[in-house]
Design a protein around this motif. Sequence first.
Motif, PDB file in Angstrom:
ATOM      1  N   GLU A  78      -9.425   5.571   2.056  1.00 55.67           N
ATOM      2  CA  GLU A  78      -9.090   4.166   1.825  1.00 55.67           C
ATOM      3  C   GLU A  78     -10.335   3.292   1.975  1.00 55.67           C
ATOM      4  OE1 GLU A  78      -5.251   1.344   2.375  1.00 55.67           O
ATOM      5  OE2 GLU A  78      -5.492   3.069   3.693  1.00 55.67           O
ATOM      6  N   TRP A 134     -11.951   3.209  -1.285  1.00 49.95           N
ATOM      7  CA  TRP A 134     -11.206   2.311  -2.185  1.00 49.95           C
ATOM      8  C   TRP A 134     -11.590   0.855  -1.914  1.00 49.95           C
ATOM      9  CZ3 TRP A 134      -7.300  -1.165  -0.427  1.00 49.95           C
ATOM     10  CH2 TRP A 134      -6.625  -1.832  -1.448  1.00 49.95           C
ATOM     11  N   GLN A 135     -11.723   0.507  -0.664  1.00 50.29           N
ATOM     12  CA  GLN A 135     -12.077  -0.865  -0.304  1.00 50.29           C
ATOM     13  C   GLN A 135     -13.481  -1.232  -0.778  1.00 50.29           C
ATOM     14  OE1 GLN A 135     -11.431  -0.656   3.929  1.00 50.29           O
ATOM     15  NE2 GLN A 135      -9.247  -1.173   3.774  1.00 50.29           N
ATOM     16  N   ARG A 192      -3.228  -5.189  -2.965  1.00 50.82           N
ATOM     17  CA  ARG A 192      -2.264  -4.141  -3.263  1.00 50.82           C
ATOM     18  C   ARG A 192      -2.963  -2.852  -3.680  1.00 50.82           C
ATOM     19  NH1 ARG A 192       1.435  -7.887  -7.237  1.00 50.82           N
ATOM     20  NH2 ARG A 192       2.158  -9.387  -5.666  1.00 50.82           N
ATOM     21  N   ARG A 193      -2.437  -1.745  -3.192  1.00 50.35           N
ATOM     22  CA  ARG A 193      -2.913  -0.419  -3.617  1.00 50.35           C
ATOM     23  C   ARG A 193      -1.700   0.406  -4.015  1.00 50.35           C
ATOM     24  NH1 ARG A 193      -2.572   3.855  -1.011  1.00 50.35           N
ATOM     25  NH2 ARG A 193      -2.811   3.036   1.106  1.00 50.35           N
ATOM     26  N   TYR A 194      -1.539   0.556  -5.331  1.00 47.92           N
ATOM     27  CA  TYR A 194      -0.408   1.331  -5.833  1.00 47.92           C
ATOM     28  C   TYR A 194      -0.710   2.826  -5.882  1.00 47.92           C
ATOM     29  CZ  TYR A 194       1.659  -3.122  -7.259  1.00 47.92           C
ATOM     30  OH  TYR A 194       2.192  -4.389  -7.257  1.00 47.92           O
ATOM     31  N   HIS A 243       0.862  -1.179   0.000  1.00 46.55           N
ATOM     32  CA  HIS A 243       0.000   0.000   0.000  1.00 46.55           C
ATOM     33  C   HIS A 243       0.907   1.240   0.000  1.00 46.55           C
ATOM     34  CE1 HIS A 243      -2.797  -3.094   1.158  1.00 46.55           C
ATOM     35  NE2 HIS A 243      -3.814  -2.257   1.135  1.00 46.55           N
ATOM     36  N   VAL A 292      -6.352  -1.427 -11.297  1.00 46.55           N
ATOM     37  CA  VAL A 292      -6.771  -1.134  -9.925  1.00 46.55           C
ATOM     38  C   VAL A 292      -7.549  -2.301  -9.313  1.00 46.55           C
ATOM     39  CG1 VAL A 292      -8.361   0.268  -8.540  1.00 46.55           C
ATOM     40  CG2 VAL A 292      -6.721   1.382 -10.053  1.00 46.55           C
ATOM     41  N   TYR A 340     -12.377  -0.617 -11.320  1.00 44.56           N
ATOM     42  CA  TYR A 340     -12.570  -1.642 -10.302  1.00 44.56           C
ATOM     43  C   TYR A 340     -13.177  -2.909 -10.919  1.00 44.56           C
ATOM     44  CZ  TYR A 340     -11.909   1.754  -6.475  1.00 44.56           C
ATOM     45  OH  TYR A 340     -11.402   2.670  -5.601  1.00 44.56           O
ATOM     46  N   ASP A 342      -5.339  -5.493  -8.850  1.00 43.77           N
ATOM     47  CA  ASP A 342      -4.377  -5.308  -7.764  1.00 43.77           C
ATOM     48  C   ASP A 342      -5.067  -5.315  -6.408  1.00 43.77           C
ATOM     49  OD1 ASP A 342      -2.166  -5.155  -9.464  1.00 43.77           O
ATOM     50  OD2 ASP A 342      -2.398  -2.995  -9.755  1.00 43.77           O
ATOM     51  N   GLN A 343      -6.250  -4.737  -6.362  1.00 43.92           N
ATOM     52  CA  GLN A 343      -7.001  -4.738  -5.100  1.00 43.92           C
ATOM     53  C   GLN A 343      -7.286  -6.168  -4.652  1.00 43.92           C
ATOM     54  OE1 GLN A 343     -11.262  -3.938  -4.987  1.00 43.92           O
ATOM     55  NE2 GLN A 343     -10.835  -2.131  -3.728  1.00 43.92           N
TER      56      GLN A 343
END
Length: 295
Positions: A190, A193-194, A175-177, A113, A167, A257, A170-171
Motif C-alpha cells: 500500500e 500505491w501511495q 479511494r483504492r478499489y 479501500h 486509479v 496514476y 480515485d487515489q
Amino acid sequence: MESQLSATLKACEHMIREGSTTFYKAFSFLQSPRKEAVYVIYAFCRMIDDAVDEPESSPYSLEELAHHFTQLEKADGHFIWPALRWLLERFPVTKEPFFRQMEGQRLDYELTHYDTMEQLETYSYLVAGTVGEMLLPVLHDAPDKHVIASGIWLGKGMQIVNIVRDVGEDQAKGRRYIPLDLLTKHGYTEAMWQKNIINDSWRNVIQELTALAHAWFARGLIDVSQYPRTSSFCVELSARMYEAILEDVAAHGYDVYNRRAYVSTLGKMAIMNQLTLKHGLSVLQLKSNASSAVS
C-alpha cells in the motif's frame, strides 16, 4: 406534449454526449425509441454517480434521488423524472436495478479501500452489472436468463476497466478499489500505491485485472448474437471500444496514476468498421438510425 417529451429526451442525450463519448457513439446507432431509452438510463445513472462523487454540483443527494424515484409518479423539478416515467411506460424496465445501483454507490461512503476480490466483484455488480439489467429490456425483446447473465458480466467487465483506468483519479479521492489481497499476491504494498510506484509488481497487478476484464467481456458477449441485429452491433461496439482502453493502458507502461487511458478516434473508427462488417450492417442504415428520433 410531444415537444416537452422531445426536450426531455434531448436533455438526457446531452448528458451522455458530454459524459461518455464511447457510450454515446456506440448507442446512437440504435433505432428510436431504443436509443433514447439508453440515454435516459445513462442520465439517471450519471446523476446517481454524481450525487456521491460530486455532491457540491449535484442537484440531488443520493437519498433525495431514491425518494423521488420511489415516488416517481409525483416527482417533478427536473427533466429526469418525466424521462424516467416515459422509460418505464415504454419498456418493461423495472426499478430494482436502479435501487441496487444506489446501494453500490452508497458503499463509497463507507468502503474506500478494498481488501478482497470478492468485495470488488460485489461492487462491480452493484454499480455496473445492474446497468446490464437496466439495458436488456430496452435492447432485447425477450431476454432469457442466459442473456441476462451475459449482460451482467459485460457490465462487470466494464467496471474493471473503469477501476484500472481511474486509479489516479480515485487515489486523489482517497479511494483504492484494487483489493489489498491482489496487491499482496504480487508483492505490491500500500505504501507503493501511495507513492505511485510503477514496477514489475504493479504491472503484474494490472495485467491480472486486465485478464479478468477480458474474461468477463468474453462471458458478456457470448450471447450477443441473440440480440436484434442493430442492438447486437451496438452492444459489441460499446464493449470492444471499452475493452480497447486496456490496450492503451499497456501501451503506456501501465501508468494509470498520472494519465487517463483512452481510445483514439481512429481506434474507435477501426473497431466500428470491423464490427459493421461482422454484423452485416450498412453505414447508410446506421446513419439513418442515428438521425432518427422519437415521434
